[in-house]
Design a protein around this motif. Structure first.
Motif, PDB file in Angstrom:
ATOM      1  N   VAL A 102      39.628  48.315  45.710  1.00 60.10           N
ATOM      2  CA  VAL A 102      41.090  48.391  45.652  1.00 60.10           C
ATOM      3  C   VAL A 102      41.713  46.990  45.661  1.00 60.10           C
ATOM      4  N   SER A 103      41.189  46.088  46.487  1.00 57.41           N
ATOM      5  CA  SER A 103      41.738  44.732  46.573  1.00 57.41           C
ATOM      6  C   SER A 103      41.606  44.000  45.242  1.00 57.41           C
ATOM      7  N   LEU A 104      40.449  44.111  44.608  1.00 57.66           N
ATOM      8  CA  LEU A 104      40.246  43.452  43.321  1.00 57.66           C
ATOM      9  C   LEU A 104      41.155  44.047  42.246  1.00 57.66           C
ATOM     10  N   ALA A 105      41.322  45.362  42.279  1.00 57.13           N
ATOM     11  CA  ALA A 105      42.178  46.016  41.283  1.00 57.13           C
ATOM     12  C   ALA A 105      43.633  45.579  41.448  1.00 57.13           C
ATOM     13  N   VAL A 106      44.109  45.560  42.696  1.00 61.37           N
ATOM     14  CA  VAL A 106      45.492  45.132  42.945  1.00 61.37           C
ATOM     15  C   VAL A 106      45.691  43.680  42.524  1.00 61.37           C
ATOM     16  N   ALA A 107      44.730  42.833  42.868  1.00 59.98           N
ATOM     17  CA  ALA A 107      44.846  41.415  42.527  1.00 59.98           C
ATOM     18  C   ALA A 107      44.871  41.208  41.016  1.00 59.98           C
ATOM     19  N   ARG A 108      44.049  41.962  40.307  1.00 61.81           N
ATOM     20  CA  ARG A 108      44.016  41.797  38.846  1.00 61.81           C
ATOM     21  C   ARG A 108      45.309  42.288  38.216  1.00 61.81           C
ATOM     22  N   PHE A 109      45.912  43.305  38.822  1.00 64.72           N
ATOM     23  CA  PHE A 109      47.182  43.821  38.320  1.00 64.72           C
ATOM     24  C   PHE A 109      48.310  42.817  38.545  1.00 64.72           C
ATOM     25  N   VAL A 110      48.292  42.155  39.712  1.00 65.17           N
ATOM     26  CA  VAL A 110      49.385  41.261  40.087  1.00 65.17           C
ATOM     27  C   VAL A 110      49.345  39.956  39.310  1.00 65.17           C
ATOM     28  N   SER A 111      48.159  39.400  39.090  1.00 64.72           N
ATOM     29  CA  SER A 111      48.059  38.066  38.501  1.00 64.72           C
ATOM     30  C   SER A 111      46.942  38.001  37.468  1.00 64.72           C
ATOM     31  N   ALA A 112      47.180  37.193  36.422  1.00 63.27           N
ATOM     32  CA  ALA A 112      46.161  36.991  35.385  1.00 63.27           C
ATOM     33  C   ALA A 112      45.212  35.850  35.719  1.00 63.27           C
ATOM     34  N   GLU A 113      45.478  35.116  36.794  1.00 63.80           N
ATOM     35  CA  GLU A 113      44.629  33.990  37.151  1.00 63.80           C
ATOM     36  C   GLU A 113      43.245  34.486  37.559  1.00 63.80           C
ATOM     37  N   PRO A 114      42.184  33.908  36.981  1.00 70.27           N
ATOM     38  CA  PRO A 114      40.833  34.425  37.256  1.00 70.27           C
ATOM     39  C   PRO A 114      40.387  34.264  38.702  1.00 70.27           C
ATOM     40  N   GLY A 115      40.890  33.240  39.416  1.00 67.91           N
ATOM     41  CA  GLY A 115      40.460  33.031  40.792  1.00 67.91           C
ATOM     42  C   GLY A 115      41.250  33.812  41.817  1.00 67.91           C
ATOM     43  N   PHE A 116      42.349  34.460  41.394  1.00 63.95           N
ATOM     44  CA  PHE A 116      43.214  35.151  42.347  1.00 63.95           C
ATOM     45  C   PHE A 116      42.540  36.356  43.013  1.00 63.95           C
ATOM     46  N   PRO A 117      41.798  37.186  42.298  1.00 62.20           N
ATOM     47  CA  PRO A 117      41.139  38.316  42.969  1.00 62.20           C
ATOM     48  C   PRO A 117      40.238  37.897  44.122  1.00 62.20           C
ATOM     49  N   ALA A 118      39.520  36.794  43.966  1.00 66.46           N
ATOM     50  CA  ALA A 118      38.658  36.331  45.053  1.00 66.46           C
ATOM     51  C   ALA A 118      39.485  35.928  46.268  1.00 66.46           C
ATOM     52  N   THR A 119      40.654  35.312  46.026  1.00 67.61           N
ATOM     53  CA  THR A 119      41.537  34.926  47.123  1.00 67.61           C
ATOM     54  C   THR A 119      42.024  36.147  47.892  1.00 67.61           C
ATOM     55  N   VAL A 120      42.451  37.187  47.153  1.00 64.60           N
ATOM     56  CA  VAL A 120      42.912  38.417  47.792  1.00 64.60           C
ATOM     57  C   VAL A 120      41.773  39.085  48.560  1.00 64.60           C
ATOM     58  N   LEU A 121      40.595  39.052  47.969  1.00 68.92           N
ATOM     59  CA  LEU A 121      39.448  39.697  48.608  1.00 68.92           C
ATOM     60  C   LEU A 121      39.104  39.028  49.937  1.00 68.92           C
TER      61      LEU A 121
END
Length: 357
Positions: A102-121
């Motif tokens: 869920v965290s990765l999905a939300v992060a990918r929805f919010v931002s196109a930056e490739p490193g952002f999902p890891a930050t949210v995770l």
């Protein structure tokens, strides 16, 4: 090996110096958020205030408030979803997997930056894997929000100098522009197709620095509009934005010139007259570059471009040249118009200077 180590150290020191203002801004925002959560609200270990504030600001070129806000909101949503999942489902292997998904999905929805999902995770993992603090189930969510608010306030109250990053990006772009012009001068003067091919390759890879310049200016203008400390720089930044847009168009036309020159020089014949015209272009571009530091150079740059425009009648430059030779001279016309616009001349006035053909 020693030279490589010295180069690595020099590069690291340069990055450190360039990132100095960002480091100060991040430390101030993170510590202010931590102090508020700890001393005012009484939170025992407000770790997420630091991580969210630091991640929201980061070292990115784009420090616009909208980006900082989007990053902080994305991380806060990830934190609150993790809190809900932990309180409803508990902590176990499949629960961690679900929260990660869920965290990765939300992060990918919010931002196109490739490193952002890891930050949210990372923020979600802190919620899932560390013991819940005293004070209720959503204390860490509040800490995340505090960190995000502190980051946003820091962009306004402790801003980075918006001109520094934009100036570095501008210099990189214009340096590359001059390098292409110099290669074309050498190629045209000597009839060297190998050098013209190098110029074409460099021109084709120029969009990155030009886009970085535009992004830096957008970020600088966004911050300067809302920060009382930087508002005085708005006219300067708006002027540079007009310059950047003209240089972006000039780059596109320079690629056309480089392609035509590369094709033309396959016959190995020198074109010194065209090389002289391109040489005057390079002189004007150097004066344009120097105008970043000393505005007095701007009229001199315009004068250099005006002088070459008046000489660019294909029949005068290449009276006995082929149609392709004259076509290359004509390809310099739109490039010169863009460079004149970069000096602040209106486009219609620049076009009126062109010789009638």
């Amino acid at each position: 090996m020693r030279a490589r180590a010295a180069g690595w150290a020099a590069g690291g020191w340069r990055r450190l110096v360039e990132s100095g203002p960002a480091i100060v801004q991040i430390v101030v925002a993170a510590m202010a958020a931590y102090a508020f959560a700890s001393w005012v609200l009484g939170h025992r270990t407000p770790l997420l205030t630091i991580t969210v504030a630091a991640a929201s600001l980061g070292f990115k070129r784009d420090a616009r408030p909208v980006r900082v806000t989007r990053t902080a909101v994305g991380m806060s949503v990830g934190i609150v979803l993790s809190e809900i999942a932990v309180n409803l489902l508990g902590v176990g292997f499949w629960q961690v997997a679900l929260i990660t998904l869920v965290s990765l999905a939300v992060a990918r929805f919010v931002s196109a930056e490739p490193g952002f999902p890891a930050t949210v995770l990372v923020q979600a993992a802190i919620v899932v894997l560390l013991p819940s603090p005293a004070g209720g189930p959503f204390v860490r969510t509040l800490d995340g929000v505090i960190g995000g608010v502190a980051a946003l306030l820091a962009t306004v109250l402790v801003p980075r100098d918006p001109r520094r990053e934009a100036g570095r990006a501008a210099t990189t772009s214009i340096d590359a522009f001059q390098a292409v012009l110099r290669m074309l001068i050498v190629a045209l003067r000597g009839g060297d197709s190998a050098v013209s091919a190098q110029a074409l390759d460099l021109a084709r890879t120029s969009q990155g620095p030009t886009d970085a310049w535009a992004e830096s200016l957008e970020s600088a203008l966004s911050v300067a509009r809302i920060s009382p400390f930087l508002r005085r720089y708005l006219p300067e930044l708006q002027s540079q934005q007009s310059l950047q847009r003209s240089m972006d168009l000039a780059w596109r036309n320079l690629r056309v010139v480089a392609r035509r020159a590369d094709y033309l020089l396959r016959d190995g014949e020198p074109r010194p007259a065209i090389a002289d015209a391109v040489g005057q272009l390079e002189t004007g571009t150097e004066l344009l570059r120097e105008s970043f530091a000393t505005i007095e150079h701007l009229p001199a740059a315009r004068a250099a471009f005006v002088a070459v425009v008046r000489r660019l009648d294909p029949e005068d430059v290449m009276p006995s040249g082929t149609a392709r030779d004259k076509g290359l001279v004509l390809a310099l016309h739109p490039l010169l118009v863009d460079l004149l616009c970069a000096t602040g001349m209106p486009q219609a006035e620049a076009q009126r200077l062109l010789p009638a053909v």
